[in-house]
Scaffold this motif. Structure first.
Motif, mmCIF file in Angstrom:
data_model
loop_
_atom_site.group_PDB
_atom_site.id
_atom_site.type_symbol
_atom_site.label_atom_id
_atom_site.label_comp_id
_atom_site.label_asym_id
_atom_site.label_seq_id
_atom_site.Cartn_x
_atom_site.Cartn_y
_atom_site.Cartn_z
ATOM 1 N N ASP A 164 -40.186 -52.833 -9.938
ATOM 2 C CA ASP A 164 -40.631 -52.010 -10.553
ATOM 3 C C ASP A 164 -40.474 -53.259 -12.008
ATOM 4 O O ASP A 164 -41.352 -53.067 -12.822
ATOM 5 N N THR A 165 -39.156 -53.673 -11.973
ATOM 6 C CA THR A 165 -38.597 -54.220 -13.114
ATOM 7 C C THR A 165 -39.665 -56.125 -13.026
ATOM 8 O O THR A 165 -38.981 -56.289 -14.295
ATOM 9 N N VAL A 166 -39.682 -56.098 -12.232
ATOM 10 C CA VAL A 166 -40.433 -57.658 -11.624
ATOM 11 C C VAL A 166 -41.761 -57.618 -12.406
ATOM 12 O O VAL A 166 -42.321 -57.966 -12.018
ATOM 13 N N GLY A 167 -42.215 -56.427 -12.234
ATOM 14 C CA GLY A 167 -43.814 -55.803 -12.535
ATOM 15 C C GLY A 167 -44.965 -56.344 -11.734
ATOM 16 O O GLY A 167 -45.585 -56.653 -11.358
ATOM 17 N N ARG A 168 -43.693 -56.112 -10.500
ATOM 18 C CA ARG A 168 -44.979 -56.708 -9.240
ATOM 19 C C ARG A 168 -46.012 -55.249 -8.730
ATOM 20 O O ARG A 168 -45.247 -54.627 -7.231
ATOM 21 N N THR A 169 -46.515 -54.622 -8.990
ATOM 22 C CA THR A 169 -47.455 -53.577 -9.076
ATOM 23 C C THR A 169 -48.037 -53.186 -7.154
ATOM 24 O O THR A 169 -48.331 -52.717 -6.720
ATOM 25 N N ASP A 170 -48.225 -54.631 -7.081
ATOM 26 C CA ASP A 170 -48.633 -54.464 -5.863
ATOM 27 C C ASP A 170 -47.639 -54.089 -4.765
ATOM 28 O O ASP A 170 -48.051 -53.441 -3.631
ATOM 29 N N LEU A 171 -46.748 -55.014 -5.179
ATOM 30 C CA LEU A 171 -45.410 -54.499 -3.681
ATOM 31 C C LEU A 171 -44.939 -53.197 -3.981
ATOM 32 O O LEU A 171 -44.666 -52.459 -3.585
ATOM 33 N N SER A 172 -45.261 -52.744 -5.655
ATOM 34 C CA SER A 172 -44.485 -50.861 -5.587
ATOM 35 C C SER A 172 -46.016 -50.190 -4.645
ATOM 36 O O SER A 172 -45.440 -49.024 -4.189
ATOM 37 N N ARG A 173 -46.879 -50.557 -4.368
ATOM 38 C CA ARG A 173 -48.384 -50.019 -3.840
ATOM 39 C C ARG A 173 -47.867 -50.082 -2.657
ATOM 40 O O ARG A 173 -47.777 -48.434 -1.774
ATOM 41 N N ARG A 174 -47.097 -51.106 -1.885
ATOM 42 C CA ARG A 174 -47.100 -50.822 -0.859
ATOM 43 C C ARG A 174 -45.914 -50.368 -0.902
ATOM 44 O O ARG A 174 -45.662 -49.366 0.828
ATOM 45 N N LEU A 175 -44.940 -49.845 -1.219
ATOM 46 C CA LEU A 175 -43.395 -49.265 -1.125
ATOM 47 C C LEU A 175 -44.095 -48.290 -1.235
ATOM 48 O O LEU A 175 -43.929 -46.831 -0.496
ATOM 49 N N ALA A 176 -44.890 -47.908 -1.760
ATOM 50 C CA ALA A 176 -45.886 -46.400 -2.167
ATOM 51 C C ALA A 176 -46.214 -45.628 -0.600
ATOM 52 O O ALA A 176 -45.957 -44.443 -0.600
ATOM 53 N N ALA A 177 -46.828 -46.798 -0.036
ATOM 54 C CA ALA A 177 -47.747 -46.166 1.158
ATOM 55 C C ALA A 177 -46.849 -45.994 2.411
ATOM 56 O O ALA A 177 -46.944 -45.175 3.673
ATOM 57 N N ALA A 178 -45.606 -47.022 1.991
ATOM 58 C CA ALA A 178 -44.646 -46.525 2.896
ATOM 59 C C ALA A 178 -43.540 -45.306 2.596
ATOM 60 O O ALA A 178 -43.627 -45.007 4.572
ATOM 61 N N GLN A 179 -43.582 -44.745 1.613
ATOM 62 C CA GLN A 179 -42.620 -43.934 1.577
ATOM 63 C C GLN A 179 -43.413 -42.231 1.838
ATOM 64 O O GLN A 179 -43.540 -41.612 2.817
ATOM 65 N N ARG A 180 -45.242 -42.887 1.695
ATOM 66 C CA ARG A 180 -46.093 -41.309 2.708
ATOM 67 C C ARG A 180 -46.026 -41.468 3.510
ATOM 68 O O ARG A 180 -45.882 -40.565 4.730
ATOM 69 N N ARG A 181 -45.822 -42.541 4.444
ATOM 70 C CA ARG A 181 -45.978 -43.343 5.860
ATOM 71 C C ARG A 181 -44.536 -42.267 6.708
ATOM 72 O O ARG A 181 -44.808 -41.908 7.997
#
Length: 579
Positions: free
Chosen positions: A29-46
């Motif tokens: 989140d500190t580097v502003g990469r929202t696309d990577l943040s969405r990928r990590l959120a999807a991994a947490q849901r899995r």
């Protein structure tokens, strides 16, 4: 292995994976990469639901429900009663049974150690035949399961239809095991087990065969007889589920998290290293800008290099549609020839209801096989397109599910009734009288020349003979008309099946194309996005005040250290998984 120990192990691994993903997301989140943040959120849901889903299926009266009851050591499934609905058995404080939910499944809870360890059992209705609607419904559940238990009776060997059904199950779910039940009532069960092993080997199926007796376990459990419980084989089956299936589920979850951590941390590290370089030596900004611009050009070159993936996807979808449509037509044509052969054996009106049921079951089986082919070819197409990207993205493909045939099997009707089957006895009597009248008149006139009366024994005999011949010819013509009408009815039904199934198949393949297109578009843009973000960070570093620059250098260094610790924890998790 005790249930509490296993629960603790699974819980610790899940907690570790959740912590790693949470820490990595805070840095991302500190580097502003929202696309990577969405990928990590999807991994947490899995990893949010790490329970193991096991579908129990098999022959009717082979003891499916008794196996489920033995696994949970409680009467959660009715034995000896045919239930048209599948039941989902989960862990709960007490035994409860809730009516069917929106998805058509009955919800059941039980306080069992195996369920508490993270297992969810799905008790399906027994199969009346591997080509029945029940089998098709079970095949729809198989792709959503982590494993499938196929229950067979120890009284006889697996039939060719059973082998075919097992192949369909393995095509839909990677983990399938065979359970041979009722070994207590069949002394020669070991011979059946060896024969089944030979049949599976010849069919290319490497599946475990687990002999059990649910009835012996029930008797031993009620009488508190541990020896009988062990002899029943149920503890060994529970051990197989715990040691092989649960362990595999945890391993897959870890591998998925490790892959996401590696890909995301690499891109975040690239952005942070670029920023810290600019911050520590602003005078080298021009050189740094040149390097970053080169990195951006490299990302654009990668995008150009992989820009032909839409063509690969488009060509692959076209070939996929042709292959699936050709397979369906071949199957239906073969079924038409087989149906016409059955019709030619006799009068179809006498066994029309039975023939209608046979045609319906065969259509269901062929349509199911066709959709399983579409599922396999769709997965292969996804792998072909993914191979054009970097190695870390090859396993990152969206889940594809084409083999669900629940709605498709209800989209077409059944054979029409035969209109020619409505002939009455009166019509036959009229035909007989018409033929006999001609015979009496013709022979009677001829015999009057010999001085006999018009109606005499000769004319009467001729009338009976010609009347019988007329009835026989009429029956033969009626039979031929019914056979022709039956073939026309089969042809109409196959046309409807081809239209309805073909339309649904094309719609699902279009959805596969859209899903793959959106996914790989996002993958192709991630590299360029990373380079653009690094260039923007460098530009901000040039204009930053020295004090702010020094503080930011410290913050970035701390984030890099956090990333290093995260990667070490992920590597340790990988070592544990490999061990």
């Amino acid at each position: 292995m005790s249930a509490p120990a296993l629960v603790g192990k699974v819980t610790d691994a899940t907690a570790t994976m959740t912590e790693i993903l949470t820490d990595l997301q805070s840095v991302t989140d500190t580097v502003g990469r929202t696309d990577l943040s969405r990928r990590l959120a999807a991994a947490q849901r899995r990893i949010g639901d790490d329970r193991l889903r096991i579908v129990v299926t098999g022959e009717s009266r082979a003891g499916l429900s008794s196996i489920v009851n033995a696994l949970v050591a409680a009467d959660v499934a009715p034995v000896g009663q045919h239930s048209p609905q599948a039941a989902v058995i989960e862990h709960g404080d007490r035994v409860t049974r809730t009516p069917a939910r929106r998805d058509g499944l009955v919800a059941v809870t039980a306080p069992a150690d195996l369920l508490a360890a993270g297992v969810v059992l799905v008790d399906t209705p027994g199969l009346s035949g591997p080509e029945s609607r029940t089998a098709a419904a079970t095949l729809d559940l198989a792709p959503t399961a982590d494993a499938v238990l196929f229950v067979a009776d120890a009284a006889h060997e697996l039939t060719p239809a059973d082998i075919r059904y097992l192949k369909q199950l393995q095509a839909a779910c990677a983990v399938v095991a065979c359970v041979i039940n009722k070994i207590d009532a069949n002394p020669r069960w070991s011979d059946v087990q060896r024969a089944n092993r030979k049949l599976l080997t010849e069919a290319g199926l490497d599946l475990p065969l687990l002999p059990v007796s649910a009835e012996s376990h029930r008797t031993g459990h009620r009488g508190n007889d541990n020896g009988k419980i062990v002899e029943s084989g149920i503890p060994q089956l529970v051990g197989y589920i715990r040691e092989h299936l649960l362990a595999r589920a945890a391993l897959l979850a870890r591998e998925s998290v490790i892959n996401d951590v590696r890909v995301v941390s690499d891109q975040v590290t690239l952005a942070l290293n670029s920023e810290v370089t600019r911050l520590q030596d602003p005078q080298r900004d021009l050189v740094a800008r040149t390097h970053l611009e080169q990195a951006r050009q490299a990302a654009l070159a990668l995008r150009k290099r992989t820009s032909n993936w839409p063509y690969a996807l488009g060509d692959g979808v076209t070939e996929l549609n042709v292959a699936v449509e050709h397979d369906l037509r071949n199957r239906l044509r073969a079924l038409i020839r087989e149906a016409e052969h059955e019709i030619a054996k006799g009068d179809p009106s006498k066994r029309w209801a039975q023939f209608n049921t046979w045609v319906d079951d065969r259509i269901n089986a062929e349509v199911t096989d066709n959709f399983l082919l579409a599922q396999r070819l769709s997965v292969e197409l996804a792998g072909t397109v993914a191979a054009r990207f970097a190695d870390e993205e090859r396993n990152s493909v969206p889940r594809i599910r084409v083999s669900d045939t629940h709605d498709v099997l209800n989209s077409y009707g059944q054979l029409e009734e035969l209109e020619s089957a409505k002939g009455s006895i009166t019509q036959r009597a009229v035909s007989a009288l018409r033929g006999s009248y001609s015979g009496v008149l013709m022979i009677g006139v001829a015999t009057t020349l010999a001085g006999l009366a018009l109606v005499n024994p000769w004319s009467i005999a001729a009338g009976l003979l010609l009347g019988g011949h007329t009835v026989w010819e009429d029956l033969k013509n009626v039979k031929a008309r019914r056979q022709l009408e039956a073939k026309i009815a089969v042809g109409k039904l196959m046309d409807e099946v081809s239209f309805q199934v073909g339309k649904e198949s094309k719609q699902r393949l279009r959805e596969v194309q859209r899903s793959l297109r959106d996914h790989f578009t996002e993958v192709a843009e991630q590299r360029a996005t990373a380079a653009d973000a690094a260039i923007a960070d460098a530009a901000r570093a040039v204009d930053r005040h020295e004090d702010d620059r020094r503080d930011r250098v410290s913050a970035v260094a701390a984030d890099l250290e956090r990333l290093q610790r995260i990667r070490m924890r992920a590597a340790h998790l990988a070592d544990v998984a490999a061990a």
